[in-house]
Scaffold this active site. Structure first.
Site, PDB file in Angstrom:
ATOM      1  N   ARG A 170       0.818  -1.217   0.000  1.00  0.00           N
ATOM      2  CA  ARG A 170       0.000   0.000   0.000  1.00  0.00           C
ATOM      3  C   ARG A 170       0.854   1.271   0.000  1.00  0.00           C
ATOM      4  NH1 ARG A 170      -5.458  -1.770   2.473  1.00  0.00           N
ATOM      5  NH2 ARG A 170      -6.078   0.385   2.404  1.00  0.00           N
ATOM      6  N   TYR A 173       0.717   4.328  -2.310  1.00  0.00           N
ATOM      7  CA  TYR A 173      -0.393   5.253  -2.064  1.00  0.00           C
ATOM      8  C   TYR A 173      -0.188   6.033  -0.771  1.00  0.00           C
ATOM      9  CZ  TYR A 173      -5.233   6.899  -1.590  1.00  0.00           C
ATOM     10  OH  TYR A 173      -6.354   7.673  -1.463  1.00  0.00           O
ATOM     11  N   GLY A 235     -12.939  -9.272   9.466  1.00  0.00           N
ATOM     12  CA  GLY A 235     -14.300  -8.713   9.422  1.00  0.00           C
ATOM     13  C   GLY A 235     -14.578  -7.778  10.587  1.00  0.00           C
ATOM     14  N   THR A 236     -13.689  -7.803  11.581  1.00  0.00           N
ATOM     15  CA  THR A 236     -13.849  -6.897  12.732  1.00  0.00           C
ATOM     16  C   THR A 236     -13.103  -5.582  12.492  1.00  0.00           C
ATOM     17  OG1 THR A 236     -12.007  -8.072  13.707  1.00  0.00           O
ATOM     18  CG2 THR A 236     -14.210  -8.666  14.501  1.00  0.00           C
ATOM     19  N   GLN A 237     -12.335  -5.515  11.378  1.00  0.00           N
ATOM     20  CA  GLN A 237     -11.662  -4.248  11.064  1.00  0.00           C
ATOM     21  C   GLN A 237     -12.735  -3.186  10.810  1.00  0.00           C
ATOM     22  OE1 GLN A 237     -11.862  -6.848   9.054  1.00  0.00           O
ATOM     23  NE2 GLN A 237     -11.485  -6.416   6.905  1.00  0.00           N
ATOM     24  N   THR A 238     -12.411  -1.935  11.156  1.00  0.00           N
ATOM     25  CA  THR A 238     -13.437  -0.888  11.052  1.00  0.00           C
ATOM     26  C   THR A 238     -13.048   0.186  10.033  1.00  0.00           C
ATOM     27  OG1 THR A 238     -12.467   0.539  12.766  1.00  0.00           O
ATOM     28  CG2 THR A 238     -14.046  -1.156  13.488  1.00  0.00           C
ATOM     29  N   ARG A 239     -14.076   0.840   9.527  1.00  0.00           N
ATOM     30  CA  ARG A 239     -13.916   2.030   8.694  1.00  0.00           C
ATOM     31  C   ARG A 239     -15.065   2.979   9.042  1.00  0.00           C
ATOM     32  NH1 ARG A 239      -9.929  -0.482   7.773  1.00  0.00           N
ATOM     33  NH2 ARG A 239      -8.866  -0.809   5.774  1.00  0.00           N
ATOM     34  N   GLN A 302      -8.311  -0.482  12.046  1.00  0.00           N
ATOM     35  CA  GLN A 302      -9.354   0.438  12.519  1.00  0.00           C
ATOM     36  C   GLN A 302      -9.108   1.829  11.937  1.00  0.00           C
ATOM     37  OE1 GLN A 302      -8.925   0.393  16.770  1.00  0.00           O
ATOM     38  NE2 GLN A 302      -6.791   1.039  16.714  1.00  0.00           N
TER      39      GLN A 302
HETATM   40  P1  NAD Z   1     -11.151   8.109  -8.402  1.00  0.00           P
HETATM   41  O1  NAD Z   1     -10.211   7.012  -8.762  1.00  0.00           O
HETATM   42  O2  NAD Z   1     -12.588   7.944  -8.715  1.00  0.00           O
HETATM   43  O3  NAD Z   1     -10.681   9.489  -9.042  1.00  0.00           O
HETATM   44  C1  NAD Z   1      -9.350   9.796  -9.304  1.00  0.00           C
HETATM   45  C2  NAD Z   1      -9.273  10.492 -10.644  1.00  0.00           C
HETATM   46  O4  NAD Z   1      -7.900  10.838 -10.931  1.00  0.00           O
HETATM   47  C3  NAD Z   1      -9.746   9.609 -11.802  1.00  0.00           C
HETATM   48  O5  NAD Z   1     -10.604  10.340 -12.621  1.00  0.00           O
HETATM   49  C4  NAD Z   1      -8.451   9.247 -12.523  1.00  0.00           C
HETATM   50  O6  NAD Z   1      -8.642   8.958 -13.881  1.00  0.00           O
HETATM   51  C5  NAD Z   1      -7.601  10.466 -12.269  1.00  0.00           C
HETATM   52  N1  NAD Z   1      -6.158  10.223 -12.337  1.00  0.00           N
HETATM   53  C6  NAD Z   1      -5.451   9.225 -11.757  1.00  0.00           C
HETATM   54  N2  NAD Z   1      -4.154   9.351 -12.055  1.00  0.00           N
HETATM   55  C7  NAD Z   1      -4.024  10.463 -12.813  1.00  0.00           C
HETATM   56  C8  NAD Z   1      -2.950  11.099 -13.443  1.00  0.00           C
HETATM   57  N3  NAD Z   1      -1.690  10.631 -13.330  1.00  0.00           N
HETATM   58  N4  NAD Z   1      -3.176  12.221 -14.171  1.00  0.00           N
HETATM   59  C9  NAD Z   1      -4.439  12.706 -14.306  1.00  0.00           C
HETATM   60  N5  NAD Z   1      -5.514  12.126 -13.758  1.00  0.00           N
HETATM   61  C10 NAD Z   1      -5.306  11.012 -13.012  1.00  0.00           C
HETATM   62  O7  NAD Z   1     -10.943   8.361  -6.855  1.00  0.00           O
HETATM   63  P2  NAD Z   1     -11.762   9.249  -5.835  1.00  0.00           P
HETATM   64  O8  NAD Z   1     -12.387   8.330  -4.865  1.00  0.00           O
HETATM   65  O9  NAD Z   1     -12.608  10.218  -6.537  1.00  0.00           O
HETATM   66  O10 NAD Z   1     -10.571   9.994  -5.091  1.00  0.00           O
HETATM   67  C11 NAD Z   1     -10.224  11.325  -5.404  1.00  0.00           C
HETATM   68  C12 NAD Z   1      -9.102  11.793  -4.489  1.00  0.00           C
HETATM   69  O11 NAD Z   1      -9.503  11.659  -3.124  1.00  0.00           O
HETATM   70  C13 NAD Z   1      -7.808  11.001  -4.644  1.00  0.00           C
HETATM   71  O12 NAD Z   1      -6.727  11.888  -4.527  1.00  0.00           O
HETATM   72  C14 NAD Z   1      -7.824  10.064  -3.455  1.00  0.00           C
HETATM   73  O13 NAD Z   1      -6.524   9.714  -3.052  1.00  0.00           O
HETATM   74  C15 NAD Z   1      -8.536  10.911  -2.409  1.00  0.00           C
HETATM   75  N6  NAD Z   1      -9.180  10.070  -1.402  1.00  0.00           N
HETATM   76  C16 NAD Z   1     -10.313   9.380  -1.700  1.00  0.00           C
HETATM   77  C17 NAD Z   1     -10.893   8.568  -0.741  1.00  0.00           C
HETATM   78  C18 NAD Z   1     -12.168   7.797  -1.023  1.00  0.00           C
HETATM   79  O14 NAD Z   1     -12.663   7.110  -0.126  1.00  0.00           O
HETATM   80  N7  NAD Z   1     -12.755   7.886  -2.191  1.00  0.00           N
HETATM   81  C19 NAD Z   1     -10.317   8.454   0.525  1.00  0.00           C
HETATM   82  C20 NAD Z   1      -9.152   9.159   0.783  1.00  0.00           C
HETATM   83  C21 NAD Z   1      -8.598   9.985  -0.175  1.00  0.00           C
HETATM   84  N1  UDP Z   2     -13.234  -5.225   2.314  1.00  0.00           N
HETATM   85  C1  UDP Z   2     -14.097  -6.289   2.492  1.00  0.00           C
HETATM   86  N2  UDP Z   2     -14.698  -6.814   1.400  1.00  0.00           N
HETATM   87  C2  UDP Z   2     -14.507  -6.347   0.149  1.00  0.00           C
HETATM   88  C3  UDP Z   2     -13.627  -5.245  -0.028  1.00  0.00           C
HETATM   89  C4  UDP Z   2     -13.008  -4.713   1.070  1.00  0.00           C
HETATM   90  O1  UDP Z   2     -14.319  -6.748   3.600  1.00  0.00           O
HETATM   91  O2  UDP Z   2     -15.113  -6.891  -0.784  1.00  0.00           O
HETATM   92  C5  UDP Z   2     -12.607  -4.617   3.503  1.00  0.00           C
HETATM   93  C6  UDP Z   2     -11.082  -4.424   3.430  1.00  0.00           C
HETATM   94  O3  UDP Z   2     -10.417  -5.580   3.912  1.00  0.00           O
HETATM   95  C7  UDP Z   2     -10.881  -3.235   4.340  1.00  0.00           C
HETATM   96  C8  UDP Z   2     -12.194  -2.446   4.238  1.00  0.00           C
HETATM   97  O4  UDP Z   2     -13.110  -3.315   3.619  1.00  0.00           O
HETATM   98  O5  UDP Z   2     -10.735  -3.689   5.667  1.00  0.00           O
HETATM   99  C9  UDP Z   2     -12.086  -1.191   3.418  1.00  0.00           C
HETATM  100  O6  UDP Z   2     -11.500  -1.504   2.189  1.00  0.00           O
HETATM  101  P1  UDP Z   2     -11.508  -0.501   0.950  1.00  0.00           P
HETATM  102  O7  UDP Z   2     -10.739  -1.161  -0.128  1.00  0.00           O
HETATM  103  O8  UDP Z   2     -12.893  -0.078   0.668  1.00  0.00           O
HETATM  104  O9  UDP Z   2     -10.775   0.817   1.475  1.00  0.00           O
HETATM  105  P2  UDP Z   2      -9.463   1.072   2.345  1.00  0.00           P
HETATM  106  O10 UDP Z   2      -9.986   1.783   3.516  1.00  0.00           O
HETATM  107  O11 UDP Z   2      -8.820  -0.235   2.731  1.00  0.00           O
HETATM  108  O12 UDP Z   2      -8.618   1.873   1.455  1.00  0.00           O
END
Ligand code: NAD
Ligand code: UDP
Length: 343
Positions: A170, A173, A235-239, A302
């Site tokens: 991971r 990211y 399955g006990t992990q939280t979000r 968590q």
């Molecule tokens: P998403 O994947 O739907 O959107 C990301 C967008 O960025 C996509 O349209 C993709 O095509 C574009 N992209 C990726 N790499 C690129 C590049 N090199 N150049 C130009 N465009 C590029 O994701 P999202 O859920 O909409 O997330 C948006 C932002 O929020 C991201 O920065 C992500 O890290 C952050 N974020 C999202 C979540 C979530 O739960 N969705 C949680 C934490 C942080």
């Molecule tokens: N997860 C799950 N089933 C699925 C996909 C994800 O139980 O089909 C769990 C995963 O193990 C993690 C949580 O859901 O604990 C959130 O995962 P997700 O990929 O949505 O986001 P993360 O917070 O890990 O980036």
């Protein structure tokens, strides 16, 4: 006096370094860049920004995980522009604000090409900061709760430095976002760039990729298709899940406010994955099976935001409860999957 055809050369003082920002005209007309604007959160943000007729919105996206379809209502609109561009390459546009979202957010997509993910986070953020510096724009980075890693402090507030594996699957990211935050603060301290950092916690809602592997989209698609809900062990992990309209509201408040952040934006309602599966089952398909499957490495156990800072500094708190948000997402997924609800 000869002017070489340029009336400013000798007859007027040199232009202000950022004349448009300071002019009255521009206070009423904000040009806003949204990187990653074709994605899930980005396209909802664009919808909200476009509702203000004083805004002009430019989206850049490479369509890796996003789609033009998410923006179809704005294509051809005089205040809207869509550019296919990869943020790892420099970009030359003139803007007042930059919402920098470009980066895949789902683990299966960000792990798919890990080197590209870290390049997007590091080079992409560097390029957007360079742009912000050149044009004097304010820039907001969508960082993530993943900067806290597998947190040893619970719930997480912004002062926690995190527990991140720097060499895990991971890391492209979460370490990528940590470097992006560092770059933001270095540009702020060294070059006076106006920065905003949002630490986003798990967000859900319409337009999520149906098969992007994130838990809420997986469970909803599985429930609609009558396939087992795959709860990854234990399955006990939280979000903590935030509905997308609340998220967009928080991002705009952060951009418009005066605090650099980092500020957590998320819904503190915390659920285990088993609880989430049970809720989806109850609301969407009471006869669906819940199946336990293997997990992937380094899955945080968590995650729950402390949102005192967002509340006090931005006057923000989420409004949509999980039970109210899930049915809104179900509706969108049913439409896209072409599966209507049996009555
Ligand atoms: P998403 O994947 O739907 O959107 C990301 C967008 O960025 C996509 O349209 C993709 O095509 C574009 N992209 C990726 N790499 C690129 C590049 N090199 N150049 C130009 N465009 C590029 O994701 P999202 O859920 O909409 O997330 C948006 C932002 O929020 C991201 O920065 C992500 O890290 C952050 N974020 C999202 C979540 C979530 O739960 N969705 C949680 C934490 C942080
Ligand atoms: N997860 C799950 N089933 C699925 C996909 C994800 O139980 O089909 C769990 C995963 O193990 C993690 C949580 O859901 O604990 C959130 O995962 P997700 O990929 O949505 O986001 P993360 O917070 O890990 O980036």
């Amino acid at each position: 006096m000869a002017t070489n055809g340029n009336s400013y050369a000798t007859t007027k003082p040199p232009p202000n370094p950022s004349p448009l920002r300071n002019a009255k005209f521009y206070q009423a007309n904000m040009r806003i860049l949204v990187t990653g604007g074709a994605g899930f959160i980005g396209s909802h943000l664009v919808d909200r920004l476009m509702q203000n007729e004083k805004n002009e919105v430019i989206v850049v996206d490479n369509y890796f995980t996003g789609s033009k379809d998410n923006l179809r209502q704005w294509i051809g609109h005089p205040r809207f522009e869509l550019i296919r561009h990869d943020v790892t390459q420099p970009l030359l546009v003139e803007v007042d604000q930059i919402y920098h979202l470009a980066c895949p957010a789902s683990p299966i997509f960000y792990k798919y090409n890990a080197v590209k993910t870290i390049k997007t986070n590091v080079m992409g953020t560097l390029n957007m900061l360079g742009l912000a510096k050149r044009v004097g724009a304010r820039i907001l980075l969508t960082s993530t709760s993943e900067v806290y890693g597998d947190p040893l402090v619970h719930p997480q507030d912004e002062s926690y430095w995190g527990n991140v594996n720097p060499i895990g699957v991971r890391s492209c990211y979460d370490e990528g976002k940590r470097v992006a935050e560092t770059l933001m603060f270095d540009y702020h301290r060294q070059h006076g760039i106006e920065i905003r950092i949002a630490r986003i916690f798990n967000t859900y809602g319409p337009r999520m990729n149906i098969d992007d592997g994130r838990v809420v989209s997986n469970f909803i698609a599985q429930a609609i298709r009558n396939e087992p809900l795959t709860v990854q062990s234990p399955g006990t992990q939280t979000r903590s899940f935030c509905y997308v309209s609340d998220m967009v509201d928080g991002l705009i408040r952060l951009m418009e406010g005066s605090n650099t952040g980092p500020i957590n934006i998320g819904n503190p309602g915390e659920f285990t994955m088993i609880e989430l599966a049970e809720t989806v089952k109850e609301l969407i398909n009471p006869s669906v099976e819940i199946r336990h499957v293997d997990n992937t490495p380094d899955d945080p156990r968590q995650r729950k935001p402390v949102i005192t800072k967002a509340n006090e500094l931005l006057g923000w708190e989420p409004k949509i409860k999980l039970r109210d948000g899930l049915p809104l997402m179900e509706e969108d997924f049913r439409q896209r999957l072409g599966i209507t609800k049996k009555t």
